[in-house]
Design an enzyme around this catalytic site. Sequence first.
Site, PDB file in Angstrom:
ATOM      1  CG  ASP A 126      -7.295   4.482  -1.015  1.00  0.00           C
ATOM      2  OD1 ASP A 126      -7.156   3.281  -1.294  1.00  0.00           O
ATOM      3  OD2 ASP A 126      -6.584   5.074  -0.178  1.00  0.00           O
ATOM      4  CG  ASP A 180      -2.214   0.746   0.994  1.00  0.00           C
ATOM      5  OD1 ASP A 180      -2.257   1.569   0.060  1.00  0.00           O
ATOM      6  OD2 ASP A 180      -3.180   0.517   1.738  1.00  0.00           O
ATOM      7  CD  GLU A 233       0.424   6.165  -3.881  1.00  0.00           C
ATOM      8  OE1 GLU A 233       0.608   6.418  -2.676  1.00  0.00           O
ATOM      9  OE2 GLU A 233      -0.390   5.335  -4.268  1.00  0.00           O
TER      10      GLU A 233
END
Length: 786
Positions: free
Chosen positions: A472, A399, A402
């Site tokens: 998300d 997760d 970035e």
Amino acid sequence: MKFLNFKSIFFIATLSICFLIKNTASAQAIEKTSQGVHFTSQGMDIQIEFYTNNIVRVYKTPSGVPYNKKSLSVVKLPKSVKVKFDAKGEITLLESNTLQVQVNAESGGITFYDTSGKLLLKDKDYGTQFTPLDDAGTPSYTVKEGFLLEKNEAIYGVGQIMDNKFNRRNSSHAMQNENMSTYSPYFMSVKGYAVFWDNYSISKFNDNPQELSFEGLGHCSDYYFMYGKNADGVIAQVRDLTGKAPMLPLWAFGFFQSKERYHTQDESLNVVKKYRELKIPLDVVIQDWRYWPEYNKSDSLWNSQSFDKERFPNPKQWANEIHKLNAKLLIVTWPGFGPKTDQRKEFDSKKMIINFDTWPPKSGARPYDVYNPEALDIYWRYLNKGIFSFIGNDGWWLDSTEPDHIDRKDSDYLLPTHLGSYRSVKNAYSLMHNKGIAVNQRKTNEAKRAVILTRSGFIGQQLYGSNTWSGDVVSSWEMLQKQIPAALNYTLMGIPNWNSDIGGFFAGHWKKDGGNKNPEFQELYVRWMQFGTFCPMMRSHGTDLPREIWNFGDRGTWCFDAQEKAINLRYSLLPYIYSTSWDVSHNSGTFMRPLIMDFASDPKTHDIGNEYLFGSSILVAPVTQYKTRKWPVYLPEGSNWYNFWTNEYLTGGQTVSTETEVDKIPLYIKSGSILPFGPKVQYSTEKKWDNLEIRIYPGANGEFVLYEDENDNYNYEKNLYSTIRFKWNDASKTLTIENREGSFPGIIKFRKFRIAIASKNQIFDGTHFEIIKTVSYSGRLVIVKL
């Protein structure tokens, strides 16, 4: 990074022959190398080199300021290429057996043609700019590279962009990888070429009538021109340059269940048990965040890669119980570490932390420096000891790759990393993080293929078995619609594995009027699941509302039954999907195929981003509007088509209004297709493929290659696999099943194929076909007349 003397680099690398090209303005010295040229023009040193017959590298630096570039994406070294050289006035011509490159030494212009002289792309005269920049104390440049395209030339790629557009012409984008936005400086043309500008900085993409340009931070302009004649050929060049996609295990194409989050080991284990009790197929359950200890109810131990003793008292037994139920377990791990974790303390002591706050807010968590090779190994050491070798999980959910950036300040982007300022390498964070885990896992255990679910990506990431999800996203019809062109442009960058949270992640606004029992949310979830059935990964996940099937009702209610139908359809297609995955790995194929891949000659396909082929045969047109029972589907010219559900036979080149009940996604099968259908199962490997149904869709000749192996491990790389080629001759109505090629331990030596053939306009339920012949097969040639 180190500045080196250019002359020492260049003359050691190649034995150069100098010749002069004269024009009216000045004399420009062009140095001919074994596979290209080097020259100075417009204040730049420019080097052009054929990497292969189809790939040309163009490398530019400010004159007299050499730079030794080491790529993070490119894994290929130049091959020996026979290049012809010619000089015509002020123009130098370089030619391989597939490409011509014309160089204007005065203007610095570079033009690409195919060998017939057809113009492909022009590197704009005077189009490269280097503007000096102080990059956190290091002399650097703002670099801009410009190209000229034809007026109506369609282009694709650039990234996963949530704007519901497919063709990227006349668009501008700030290329900064964040949650839901995943970019690479790359575009593909409908003319059959692509450009990868090898730069990892926060950048800009801009296309307007004057030029297409990339602008970013760096010491060079470094790009690769790749010619493939068509989209498949281009993707083959991308993979040749930046890495092939490995096979994922068979179970990775089954159904995944997740949510934010399962609080205890019993909660997730009971989810698997309930799926088994309901006899609904499931292969994977995922454990999301905060399975680790929560120190004083804070997040100071965020991502400690260890298990809370109260909520996960016996994690090894937990994993074993999931495995006994014939399911797999993915565990989440993050790039940031809380201040009280052992990992953070070690990374801090070795100056391997990038000092800005990452998720979660106010926790003090900070990301590690993925650009440092030693840091990648340290990360794996903790992950392996605390989880992988301890409990034997089957894959990873990476997760925030970035990564998340909390309370960001401009100065954060000037923070140092192992490879320079953070802003100069930010967009490659996910690439390096995925690489560290995939490479180290394989070193640790070759019995398990690396399976990685990740929230970001960059060209080259396909080499590591990564499957990028769209982030998300909110649970809405508009967002569902945006997923499709975003996915298609992403996969056209050569990265084949993509998925989204089925139903969307944030679903809180649906809590009104019943939440999971809200009819509109139920229909949105079903339609999203139908789309997910035809993505490389089929994964249910979200927050606010639980997503397990029983939360939507009981068997016999429309929402439950529609979900069950979609999941069962996915499992019946596993032989087709796994064989497609072999094509993706072995032949640089693509799962989600925009219509321009197979029907580029039909200009109507150039802007269609809301439907696609899944594999070579199945046209998918997801429904993205509420209470819609008729859906327009464009059937491309160049093939005829069968409605999967009714067998209605239609000619290509038209838009048809398709009946689409809530439990049916519009699907059309290309004429000439051969589709294998597997047995009804509860998990991917429950039954052998010893009695497959083979469906033939007449109207054209066709073929299909059925691929099989041990379903996991890397033995397929040692040629331990088998293929069976099916060929359909439409004129003679003959199916040929060729000799099986290859072998592996556990291969099915004797089997049956149940042959079915689509009858034009025979209305029926597409889940059943009439079997007209059963064939015994022992690996030897069989010819079946139908």
